[in-house]
Design an enzyme around this catalytic site. Structure first.
Site, PDB file in Angstrom:
ATOM      1  N   LYS A 142       1.821  -3.110   6.715  1.00  0.00           N
ATOM      2  CA  LYS A 142       2.313  -3.209   5.332  1.00  0.00           C
ATOM      3  C   LYS A 142       3.818  -2.943   5.296  1.00  0.00           C
ATOM      4  O   LYS A 142       4.554  -3.605   4.560  1.00  0.00           O
ATOM      5  CB  LYS A 142       1.560  -2.231   4.421  1.00  0.00           C
ATOM      6  CG  LYS A 142       0.084  -2.578   4.243  1.00  0.00           C
ATOM      7  CD  LYS A 142      -0.120  -3.888   3.496  1.00  0.00           C
ATOM      8  CE  LYS A 142      -1.565  -4.311   3.413  1.00  0.00           C
ATOM      9  NZ  LYS A 142      -1.768  -5.640   2.831  1.00  0.00           N
TER      10      LYS A 142
ATOM     11  N   TYR B 174      -2.507  -0.147  10.368  1.00  0.00           N
ATOM     12  CA  TYR B 174      -2.656  -0.784   9.049  1.00  0.00           C
ATOM     13  C   TYR B 174      -1.407  -0.530   8.209  1.00  0.00           C
ATOM     14  O   TYR B 174      -0.803  -1.452   7.650  1.00  0.00           O
ATOM     15  CB  TYR B 174      -3.905  -0.232   8.339  1.00  0.00           C
ATOM     16  CG  TYR B 174      -3.925  -0.494   6.857  1.00  0.00           C
ATOM     17  CD1 TYR B 174      -4.198  -1.759   6.358  1.00  0.00           C
ATOM     18  CD2 TYR B 174      -3.639   0.523   5.940  1.00  0.00           C
ATOM     19  CE1 TYR B 174      -4.179  -2.004   4.986  1.00  0.00           C
ATOM     20  CE2 TYR B 174      -3.623   0.287   4.577  1.00  0.00           C
ATOM     21  CZ  TYR B 174      -3.897  -0.981   4.109  1.00  0.00           C
ATOM     22  OH  TYR B 174      -3.866  -1.222   2.758  1.00  0.00           O
TER      23      TYR B 174
ATOM     24  N   SER C 247       0.834  -1.203   0.000  1.00  0.00           N
ATOM     25  CA  SER C 247       0.000   0.000   0.000  1.00  0.00           C
ATOM     26  C   SER C 247       0.863   1.244   0.000  1.00  0.00           C
ATOM     27  O   SER C 247       1.988   1.237   0.530  1.00  0.00           O
ATOM     28  CB  SER C 247      -0.852  -0.031   1.266  1.00  0.00           C
ATOM     29  OG  SER C 247      -1.391   1.235   1.538  1.00  0.00           O
TER      30      SER C 247
HETATM   31  N1  UFG Z   1     -12.869   9.986   3.740  1.00  0.00           N
HETATM   32  C1  UFG Z   1     -13.845  10.909   4.078  1.00  0.00           C
HETATM   33  N2  UFG Z   1     -15.054  10.433   4.456  1.00  0.00           N
HETATM   34  C2  UFG Z   1     -15.367   9.118   4.513  1.00  0.00           C
HETATM   35  C3  UFG Z   1     -14.363   8.176   4.158  1.00  0.00           C
HETATM   36  C4  UFG Z   1     -13.125   8.662   3.786  1.00  0.00           C
HETATM   37  O1  UFG Z   1     -13.596  12.120   4.044  1.00  0.00           O
HETATM   38  O2  UFG Z   1     -16.488   8.779   4.899  1.00  0.00           O
HETATM   39  C5  UFG Z   1     -11.556  10.481   3.314  1.00  0.00           C
HETATM   40  C6  UFG Z   1     -10.447  10.017   4.222  1.00  0.00           C
HETATM   41  O3  UFG Z   1     -10.319  10.868   5.332  1.00  0.00           O
HETATM   42  C7  UFG Z   1      -9.253  10.070   3.277  1.00  0.00           C
HETATM   43  C8  UFG Z   1      -9.864   9.734   1.901  1.00  0.00           C
HETATM   44  O4  UFG Z   1     -11.254   9.953   2.041  1.00  0.00           O
HETATM   45  O5  UFG Z   1      -8.738  11.350   3.241  1.00  0.00           O
HETATM   46  C9  UFG Z   1      -9.660   8.299   1.486  1.00  0.00           C
HETATM   47  O6  UFG Z   1     -10.011   7.457   2.559  1.00  0.00           O
HETATM   48  P1  UFG Z   1     -10.185   5.873   2.396  1.00  0.00           P
HETATM   49  O7  UFG Z   1     -10.557   5.325   3.723  1.00  0.00           O
HETATM   50  O8  UFG Z   1     -11.069   5.565   1.254  1.00  0.00           O
HETATM   51  O9  UFG Z   1      -8.735   5.367   1.971  1.00  0.00           O
HETATM   52  P2  UFG Z   1      -7.291   5.716   2.620  1.00  0.00           P
HETATM   53  O10 UFG Z   1      -6.703   6.852   1.885  1.00  0.00           O
HETATM   54  O11 UFG Z   1      -7.378   5.734   4.077  1.00  0.00           O
HETATM   55  O12 UFG Z   1      -6.464   4.501   2.059  1.00  0.00           O
HETATM   56  C10 UFG Z   1      -6.304   3.320   2.727  1.00  0.00           C
HETATM   57  C11 UFG Z   1      -4.960   2.789   2.331  1.00  0.00           C
HETATM   58  C12 UFG Z   1      -4.927   2.290   0.926  1.00  0.00           C
HETATM   59  C13 UFG Z   1      -6.033   1.381   0.694  1.00  0.00           C
HETATM   60  C14 UFG Z   1      -7.300   2.066   1.020  1.00  0.00           C
HETATM   61  C15 UFG Z   1      -8.459   1.153   0.829  1.00  0.00           C
HETATM   62  O13 UFG Z   1      -4.019   3.802   2.427  1.00  0.00           O
HETATM   63  O14 UFG Z   1      -3.736   1.602   0.699  1.00  0.00           O
HETATM   64  O15 UFG Z   1      -7.297   2.455   2.381  1.00  0.00           O
HETATM   65  O16 UFG Z   1      -8.375   0.152   1.749  1.00  0.00           O
HETATM   66  F1  UFG Z   1      -6.040   0.985  -0.595  1.00  0.00           F
END
Ligand code: UFG
Length: 336
Positions: free
Chosen positions: A155, A151, A126
């Site tokens: 990784k 998490y 990731s």
């Molecule tokens: N977000 C919101 N509201 C929500 C959900 C998410 O604003 O309801 C924002 C988060 O704060 C973040 C962005 O959207 O800024 C993306 O969030 P995600 O939870 O979708 O994904 P992440 O960036 O946290 O990514 C993580 C890991 C990746 C992985 C991904 C999916 O970094 O490697 O989760 O599992 F692929």
């Protein structure tokens, strides 16, 4: 002869999309999954798309007896290790669960591969391994800064573990695929992301809100130092990601070293607010959203320099954010 491939976590979001691509390209694959975070419905979807019932066994990668029975009954050339917990939020709340699951499944799998002389491993890593990188777009030479979440730490630890195991032996070849943010669904809408309970990831939350299953989307923070104040991510269509796994299977024999890592992203940073607005534009659907506080464990901004994957895997993204959002919405609509 095409390689025979084991997919751990093969009924999960990325596993299922990769399974479809591998089956359609003539690979002989076996999926294993414990369904702790996935759903049997995706197996049916794989069958409908490919017209082939995927070979499947239910079990947990932490269970050495289960792995032994899988490896003793089947001969594999390559393993793709998808099986892991992946919620940043849940990992902050339940660190022990994450360290135990993600590390123990890795060590048990490596032990089984070693015992049965299976020497090719493609690992689902990731972009979280970079922590908050100093230079963006980030390339694979960037140092691992302290991970912002358990998490992300799992990784990082798995990649370090793989590096050490490759160094200590002579045969194991590893490709770690550092995913940025996978979104979207198969264009048929027969498989897609199927979170259990309330989604933690952005796009399923967006589509469920648009479908009326959630009251509103909360944007976690608009006070980051980014153009619109919300976090920046590199959203990659899951079908592009699936194709990268096929390239990794094909190219693992011709890598410059026995342990290589690749960024899998588009190279473009898109803000969380920007994605919400793009979703409304693409689908024409109403989306209730409001800005709330930051979410613990989030990285402010990260997007990929994917040049190494283009050079050595011959892979690059082809699908747009618009396509990914339209596909995610089509998938959500048929679920409702
Ligand atoms: N977000 C919101 N509201 C929500 C959900 C998410 O604003 O309801 C924002 C988060 O704060 C973040 C962005 O959207 O800024 C993306 O969030 P995600 O939870 O979708 O994904 P992440 O960036 O946290 O990514 C993580 C890991 C990746 C992985 C991904 C999916 O970094 O490697 O989760 O599992 F692929």
């Amino acid at each position: 002869m095409k390689k025979r491939i084991l997919l751990t976590g093969g009924a999960g979001y990325i596993g299922a999309h990769t399974a479809v691509e591998l089956i359609l390209q003539g690979y002989d694959i076996l999926l294993i999954d414990d369904f702790s975070k996935s759903n049997k419905a995706l197996l049916t979807g794989i069958e409908k798309i490919t017209n082939k019932c995927p070979s499947f066994q239910e079990g947990d990668c932490k269970d050495s007896k289960f792995l032994e029975s899988i490896f003793s009954k089947n001969k594999f050339d390559t393993v793709i290790h998808f099986a892991a917990y992946k919620s940043v939020k849940e990992s902050v709340q339940e660190p022990l669960l994450y360290y135990d699951n993600n590390l123990r499944s890795m060590t048990e799998l490596l032990r089984a591969m070693n015992n049965f002389a299976v020497n090719e491993l493609i690992f689902s890593s990731s972009c979280t391994v970079y922590g908050q990188p100093d230079v963006i777009p980030v390339d694979e030479t960037a140092p691992f800064k302290r991970a912002e979440s358990p998490y992300g730490a799992t990784k990082q630890m798995c990649e370090r573990l793989l590096e050490d195991v490759v160094l200590a032996g002579e045969k194991l070849k590893v490709i770690s695929l550092r995913y940025f943010n996978p979104i979207g669904a198969h264009p048929s809408a027969l498989i897609g992301e199927l979170p259990i309970g309330v989604p933690d990831n952005l796009v399923p939350y967006v589509t469920q809100t648009a479908a009326g299953l959630r009251e509103k989307l909360t944007i976690f923070g608009d006070d980051y130092s980014t153009p619109d104040g919300s976090c920046l991510r590199d959203f990659i269509h899951v079908m592009d990601l699936a194709q990268a796994h096929v390239s990794a299977v094909e190219k693992i024999d011709s890598m410059p070293s026995r342990n290589e890592a690749f960024n899998l992203g588009t190279g473009e940073g898109v803000s969380v607010l920007g994605l919400a607005r793009k979703f409304i534009e693409v689908t024409g659907v109403k989306l209730n959203y409001e800005v709330g506080p930051r979410r613990p464990g989030d990285i402010e901004k990260v997007y990929a320099n994917p040049a190494k994957a283009k050079k050595l895997l011959g892979w690059q993204t082809k699908l747009t954010l618009e396509t990914a959002l339209a596909d995610a919405w089509r998938w959500q609509k048929q679920l409702a």
